[in-house]
Write an enzyme that holds these catalytic residues in place. Structure first.
Site, PDB file in Angstrom:
ATOM      1  N   ARG A  40      32.901 -13.167 -39.134  1.00  0.00           N
ATOM      2  CA  ARG A  40      32.108 -11.763 -39.668  1.00  0.00           C
ATOM      3  C   ARG A  40      32.032 -10.847 -38.125  1.00  0.00           C
ATOM      4  NH1 ARG A  40      28.481 -16.083 -41.354  1.00  0.00           N
ATOM      5  NH2 ARG A  40      27.021 -15.345 -39.481  1.00  0.00           N
ATOM      6  N   CYS A  75      13.290  14.903 -24.627  1.00  0.00           N
ATOM      7  CA  CYS A  75      12.539  15.449 -25.854  1.00  0.00           C
ATOM      8  C   CYS A  75      12.975  14.833 -27.056  1.00  0.00           C
ATOM      9  CB  CYS A  75      12.359  16.796 -25.597  1.00  0.00           C
ATOM     10  SG  CYS A  75      11.700  17.222 -24.009  1.00  0.00           S
ATOM     11  N   MET A  76      12.299  15.255 -28.144  1.00  0.00           N
ATOM     12  CA  MET A  76      12.819  14.987 -29.498  1.00  0.00           C
ATOM     13  C   MET A  76      14.214  15.630 -29.689  1.00  0.00           C
ATOM     14  SD  MET A  76      11.334  15.704 -33.014  1.00  0.00           S
ATOM     15  CE  MET A  76       9.294  14.997 -32.735  1.00  0.00           C
ATOM     16  N   ASP A  77      14.252  17.003 -29.167  1.00  0.00           N
ATOM     17  CA  ASP A  77      15.724  17.544 -29.486  1.00  0.00           C
ATOM     18  C   ASP A  77      16.434  18.086 -28.420  1.00  0.00           C
ATOM     19  OD1 ASP A  77      14.540  17.638 -32.260  1.00  0.00           O
ATOM     20  OD2 ASP A  77      13.350  19.256 -31.488  1.00  0.00           O
ATOM     21  N   LYS A 135      27.187  -3.179 -41.789  1.00  0.00           N
ATOM     22  CA  LYS A 135      25.739  -2.851 -42.011  1.00  0.00           C
ATOM     23  C   LYS A 135      25.501  -1.725 -41.178  1.00  0.00           C
ATOM     24  CE  LYS A 135      24.504  -6.617 -39.441  1.00  0.00           C
ATOM     25  NZ  LYS A 135      23.305  -7.288 -38.909  1.00  0.00           N
ATOM     26  N   HIS A 170      24.713 -18.415 -39.332  1.00  0.00           N
ATOM     27  CA  HIS A 170      24.661 -17.611 -38.247  1.00  0.00           C
ATOM     28  C   HIS A 170      24.165 -18.113 -36.865  1.00  0.00           C
ATOM     29  CE1 HIS A 170      24.816 -13.541 -36.697  1.00  0.00           C
ATOM     30  NE2 HIS A 170      23.708 -13.169 -36.371  1.00  0.00           N
ATOM     31  N   ARG A 220      15.953 -17.909 -38.631  1.00  0.00           N
ATOM     32  CA  ARG A 220      15.527 -16.535 -39.858  1.00  0.00           C
ATOM     33  C   ARG A 220      15.620 -16.836 -41.087  1.00  0.00           C
ATOM     34  NH1 ARG A 220      19.218 -11.572 -37.205  1.00  0.00           N
ATOM     35  NH2 ARG A 220      20.745 -12.451 -38.890  1.00  0.00           N
ATOM     36  N   TYR A 265       7.815  17.425 -20.623  1.00  0.00           N
ATOM     37  CA  TYR A 265       6.816  16.832 -20.890  1.00  0.00           C
ATOM     38  C   TYR A 265       6.106  15.915 -19.562  1.00  0.00           C
ATOM     39  CZ  TYR A 265       7.155  18.215 -25.619  1.00  0.00           C
ATOM     40  OH  TYR A 265       7.345  18.911 -26.801  1.00  0.00           O
TER      41      TYR A 265
HETATM   42  C1  LIG Z   1      24.609 -12.283 -40.314  1.00  0.00           C
HETATM   43  C2  LIG Z   1      25.424 -11.648 -39.445  1.00  0.00           C
HETATM   44  N1  LIG Z   1      26.701 -11.928 -39.289  1.00  0.00           N
HETATM   45  C3  LIG Z   1      27.365 -11.117 -38.512  1.00  0.00           C
HETATM   46  C4  LIG Z   1      27.006 -10.232 -37.621  1.00  0.00           C
HETATM   47  C5  LIG Z   1      27.874  -9.516 -36.860  1.00  0.00           C
HETATM   48  O1  LIG Z   1      27.734  -9.821 -35.357  1.00  0.00           O
HETATM   49  P1  LIG Z   1      28.178  -9.101 -34.291  1.00  0.00           P
HETATM   50  O2  LIG Z   1      28.090  -7.418 -34.323  1.00  0.00           O
HETATM   51  O3  LIG Z   1      27.566  -9.672 -32.925  1.00  0.00           O
HETATM   52  O4  LIG Z   1      29.808  -9.355 -34.356  1.00  0.00           O
HETATM   53  C6  LIG Z   1      25.608  -9.870 -37.834  1.00  0.00           C
HETATM   54  C7  LIG Z   1      25.296  -8.802 -36.919  1.00  0.00           C
HETATM   55  O5  LIG Z   1      24.114  -8.797 -36.518  1.00  0.00           O
HETATM   56  C8  LIG Z   1      24.818 -10.742 -38.567  1.00  0.00           C
HETATM   57  O6  LIG Z   1      23.342 -10.485 -38.951  1.00  0.00           O
END
Ligand SMILES: Cc1ncc(COP(=O)(O)O)c(C=O)c1O
Length: 374
Positions: free
Chosen positions: A224, A314-316, A41, A168, A139, A267
């Site tokens: 994961r 700065c931005m850039d 992700k 999680h 969550r 700035y």
């Molecule tokens: C639901 C879930 N699983 C697994 C992960 C992976 O976590 P990590 O990057 O700490 O291994 C995340 C990351 O935020 C997550 O939201």
């Protein structure tokens, strides 16, 4: 108009052999039969989701996790056929895309299951979904006592099929394992209840990187990993010593300027030279993900030496003090994340200097910075 033929001076180099080495590390920690669901992700934590997913697929990874339906669609559009799990919010308005792109949702509420089932209608092949149990993250997720009733509801007789159950962990990187253990036990209780009711759960997953490293009881049959694939870990030092950072962020000096004592830069005049100084201007700024919180706090490697960030980012553009480098010129390499000579700056260093975590540093590297793969 002809296409661009040159790269900009600021690039993120992504070392795919380091990624492969980190994947190997993760696999070595797993028992036989436990598989990897690679978390890609947020554009694979800023590394480029398509290239990272393809590289991991080449190493035999068959399951990937994203946060949004758009992220899943991007992978499908790039030709990725592996299983893609969407772990974030599931707005019913996007169900057509979810199904059209053959993405696997993580259901966190019974209404969503019912709406998805209604949309699927009388499909002959049940649609695979995962369920998320909130065992203490607070969550997204069903409460433990909601899981069995949902699985016994009509939606799960058809057209939905339970392909996986997940939770999680909120505190897997804490040196004190107590809260993670409580969550794992709650999850195990849910699983036992399903087993007693005669339901089978093909995939069971709970462990992020920290739990892969520190909580073998959370491995079940799928894990994961996210941050560890990219070479970082948040567990107490020592447990993850062999991970290799995958990304480095490099730029080139655009101009070298001389300041008299008392001159200021950038700035709000947040830096005033205490001595006659030389300042290098780098073409990277907060729009590229180099946080403004690094103003007067960060360091950058030039000629193997740590040079301090001076004045406001700065931005850039970002300014660094190169007074102690006698022979510095425009075009010289500046390393903001990565190794140069005997020294290295890690995303964890930037995180410490700017009051955040390496995740945010990596995810924050902006789309203006080309990712270059080797
Ligand atoms: C639901 C879930 N699983 C697994 C992960 C992976 O976590 P990590 O990057 O700490 O291994 C995340 C990351 O935020 C997550 O939201």
């Amino acid at each position: 108009m002809s296409p661009l033929t040159t790269s900009p001076p600021t690039i993120a180099s992504v070392d795919l052999s380091a990624l492969t080495a980190n994947l190997r590390q993760a696999r070595q920690l797993l028992s036989p039969g436990c598989d990897i669901l690679a978390v890609v992700k947020a554009d694979a934590y800023g590394h480029g989701a398509v290239a990272i997913t393809k590289a991991l697929a080449q190493q035999g990874v068959t399951r990937f996790a994203v946060a949004t339906i758009q992220e899943g669609a991007q992978l499908r559009d790039a030709g990725i056929q592996a299983q893609i799990l969407v772990m974030g919010a599931l707005p019913p308005a996007q169900f057509a895309d979810l199904l059209g792109y053959d993405l696997t949702p993580v259901i966190y509420e019974s209404n969503i299951a019912a709406e998805l089932a209604a949309r699927l209608g009388a499909r002959s092949i049940p649609y695979p979904v995962h369920l998320k149990v909130d065992t203490g993250m607070g969550r997204l997720g069903l409460l433990p006592e909601q899981v069995l009733p949902l699985l016994q509801a009509p939606a799960f007789q058809r057209p939905l099929r339970l392909a996986g159950l997940m939770t999680h962990l909120a505190d897997a990187d804490n040196a004190d394992p107590a809260y993670a253990k409580i969550q794992i036990e709650r999850f195990q209780t849910v699983l036992a209840g399903l087993r007693e009711a005669g339901l089978s759960v093909p995939l069971i997953h709970a462990a992020n990187s920290a739990a892969i490293l520190g909580h073998p009881a959370a491995h079940f049959n799928l894990v994961r990993p996210g941050i560890m694939l990219y070479g970082y870990s948040t567990v107490p030092s020592g447990q993850a010593a062999t991970l290799k950072p995958v990304l480095s962020l490099r730029s080139q000096v655009a101009q070298v300027r001389r300041l008299k004592q008392g001159d200021s830069v950038s700035y709000n005049r947040a830096f005033v030279a205490a001595r006659p100084s030389k300042i290098a201007v780098l073409p990277i700024g907060y729009a590229d993900g180099y946080s403004r919180a690094l103003s007067n706090r960060g360091y950058v490697l030039v000629q193997g030496r740590r040079c301090s960030v001076v004045g406001r980012v700065c931005m850039d553009m970002t300014l660094i003090d190169v007074t102690d480098l006698p022979d510095i010129h425009s075009g010289d390499e500046a390393v903001l994340i990565g190794r140069q000579g005997a020294d290295a700056i890690l995303a964890t260093d930037l995180a410490a200097w700017s009051g955040t975590i390496p995740y945010e540093v990596l995810c924050g590297i902006g789309p203006r910075v080309p990712r270059v793969y080797s």
